[in-house]
Motif scaffolding. Structure first.
Motif, short mmCIF file in Angstrom:
data_model
loop_
_atom_site.label_atom_id
_atom_site.label_comp_id
_atom_site.label_asym_id
_atom_site.label_seq_id
_atom_site.Cartn_x
_atom_site.Cartn_y
_atom_site.Cartn_z
N GLU A 47 0.83 -1.22 0.00
CA GLU A 47 0.00 0.00 0.00
C GLU A 47 0.86 1.26 0.00
N ALA A 48 1.92 1.22 0.77
CA ALA A 48 2.82 2.39 0.82
C ALA A 48 3.46 2.61 -0.55
N ALA A 49 3.82 1.50 -1.21
CA ALA A 49 4.43 1.61 -2.54
C ALA A 49 3.43 2.20 -3.53
N LEU A 50 2.19 1.75 -3.44
CA LEU A 50 1.16 2.27 -4.34
C LEU A 50 0.95 3.77 -4.11
N ASN A 51 0.92 4.18 -2.85
CA ASN A 51 0.78 5.61 -2.55
C ASN A 51 1.95 6.41 -3.12
N ALA A 52 3.16 5.89 -2.93
CA ALA A 52 4.35 6.58 -3.45
C ALA A 52 4.24 6.69 -4.97
N GLU A 53 3.77 5.62 -5.58
CA GLU A 53 3.64 5.62 -7.05
C GLU A 53 2.59 6.65 -7.50
N THR A 54 1.52 6.78 -6.74
CA THR A 54 0.51 7.80 -7.07
C THR A 54 1.12 9.20 -7.01
N PHE A 55 1.90 9.45 -5.97
CA PHE A 55 2.55 10.76 -5.87
C PHE A 55 3.51 10.99 -7.02
N ALA A 96 12.95 11.47 -6.35
CA ALA A 96 13.29 10.78 -5.10
C ALA A 96 12.36 9.59 -4.87
N LEU A 97 11.06 9.79 -5.11
CA LEU A 97 10.10 8.70 -4.87
C LEU A 97 10.28 7.57 -5.88
N ARG A 98 10.58 7.96 -7.10
CA ARG A 98 10.81 6.98 -8.16
C ARG A 98 12.04 6.13 -7.83
N GLU A 99 13.11 6.80 -7.41
CA GLU A 99 14.33 6.08 -7.00
C GLU A 99 14.03 5.14 -5.84
N TYR A 100 13.21 5.63 -4.93
CA TYR A 100 12.86 4.80 -3.77
C TYR A 100 12.18 3.50 -4.23
N GLY A 105 13.26 -2.20 -4.65
CA GLY A 105 12.83 -3.43 -5.34
C GLY A 105 11.32 -3.59 -5.44
N GLN A 106 10.56 -2.53 -5.13
CA GLN A 106 9.10 -2.66 -5.18
C GLN A 106 8.54 -2.40 -6.58
N ARG A 107 9.32 -1.76 -7.42
CA ARG A 107 8.98 -1.59 -8.83
C ARG A 107 10.26 -1.80 -9.63
N THR A 108 10.09 -2.25 -10.87
CA THR A 108 11.28 -2.31 -11.72
C THR A 108 11.38 -0.99 -12.48
N LEU A 164 11.90 6.10 3.30
CA LEU A 164 10.69 6.73 2.76
C LEU A 164 10.27 7.92 3.64
N ALA A 165 10.38 7.74 4.95
CA ALA A 165 10.00 8.83 5.87
C ALA A 165 10.88 10.06 5.61
N THR A 166 12.16 9.85 5.38
CA THR A 166 13.07 10.97 5.12
C THR A 166 12.67 11.70 3.83
N ILE A 167 12.37 10.91 2.80
CA ILE A 167 11.97 11.52 1.52
C ILE A 167 10.71 12.36 1.72
N TYR A 168 9.69 11.78 2.35
CA TYR A 168 8.44 12.53 2.56
C TYR A 168 8.69 13.77 3.41
N GLY A 169 9.61 13.67 4.35
CA GLY A 169 9.91 14.82 5.20
C GLY A 169 10.44 15.99 4.38
N TYR A 170 11.42 15.73 3.53
CA TYR A 170 11.99 16.80 2.70
C TYR A 170 10.97 17.34 1.69
N VAL A 171 10.27 16.42 1.06
CA VAL A 171 9.31 16.83 0.03
C VAL A 171 8.20 17.68 0.67
N GLY A 172 7.71 17.21 1.80
CA GLY A 172 6.64 17.94 2.49
C GLY A 172 7.08 19.33 2.91
#
Ligand SMILES: [Fe+2]
Ligand SMILES: [Fe+2]
Length: 268
Positions: A47-55, A96-100, A105-108, A164-172
């Motif tokens: 679910e977290a991966a799907l949310n990141a992908e939506t963003f 950043a989210l794409r790299e994550y 390994g959650q997406r190729t 992921l938390a660090t990425i969201y922190g900076y982006v937010g």
């Protein structure tokens, strides 16, 4: 309508303040500030991966946001330069989210390119016509986006996903700074023409929609997942985005209600 010199100078000063703070305190690097070495498979969560992908999807309309957004404000130095700097900051968000997603390994990489193609098969267009309307839209939209990222940051941290938390922190934090700049410009617009600015605010409220709603594939199903994990629903939107924005720019709910009624009357 051409703006007067005092207005242009005020916007220029706002931008200089914004830019100085950004350069001194807010810059971050995808390469050196994200603890990539802490990626661990046990932190992966679909679910977290799907949310990141939506963003990633919403952030991927960057070429449209930049090209169309900057054209609306090209005659106002402070706002046009803000737009350019904004584009740089936003460019790191999808990256950043794409790299994550790929590094964890959650997406190729292949999947991300397919997704990108699908995303850019559609084009984002300006939801509003004028600089003043787009500025107020920016104030609301950026704050709503900040709330969403803040929430995702907490979820990731609770799950132990520090990367992921660090990425969201900076982006937010970037989104919150963008909202702040747009609010300050809105305040200047209100000083210049209160009635006109409030009319625009009512118009933006009436037609408000987050970017990507009509463009990102399966957006509704995706929002469902975000909602399930406690995202920004209507109640949160009013309480934490809409009302605080009105308060900060010094406009009452009654003024918006009156302007909305006027808009309805003139549309009838
Ligand atoms: Fe962003
Ligand atoms: Fe932003």
């Amino acid at each position: 309508m051409a703006k007067n010199r005092a207005f242009r100078e005020a916007i220029y000063r706002e931008y200089m303040e914004f830019f100085e703070r950004a350069e001194r305190n807010r810059r971050w690097s995808v390469f050196t500030d994200i603890p990539w070495d802490q990626l661990a498979e046990e932190n992966n969560d679909e679910e977290a991966a799907l949310n990141a992908e939506t963003f990633v999807g919403v952030e991927s309309y960057l070429p449209d946001y930049v090209s169309q957004g900057i054209n609306v404000v090209r005659e106002m130095f402070g706002q046009a330069w803000f737009s350019a700097n904004w584009g740089y900051e936003e460019s790191k968000h999808a990256l950043a989210l794409r790299e994550y997603l790929v590094r964890s390994g959650q997406r190729t990489s292949e999947q991300m390119f397919d997704y990108e193609e699908e995303i850019l098969g559609k084009k984002w267009t300006l939801p509003f016509e004028t600089a003043r309307q787009m500025t107020f839209y920016g104030a609301v939209q950026e704050l709503a986006t900040f709330m969403m990222y803040k929430h995702q940051e907490k979820l990731a941290r609770d799950r132990g996903d520090e990367v992921l938390a660090t990425i969201y922190g900076y982006v937010g934090r970037d989104e919150a700074a963008h909202a702040d700049f747009y609010r300050k410009v809105t305040q200047l617009e209100i000083v210049e023409d209160r009635e006109g600015a409030i009319r625009d605010m009512a118009l933006v409220f009436k037609n408000f929609r987050m970017p990507g709603t009509l463009l990102v594939p399966d957006y509704d199903a995706r929002t469902e997942v975000m909602r399930k994990t406690g995202g920004v629903d209507r109640g949160v939107f009013f309480k934490e985005v809409w009302f605080p924005t009105l308060k900060k720019v010094g406009v009452t709910r009654e003024e918006i209600t009156r302007a909305s009624a006027e808009l309805r009357k003139s549309a009838a």
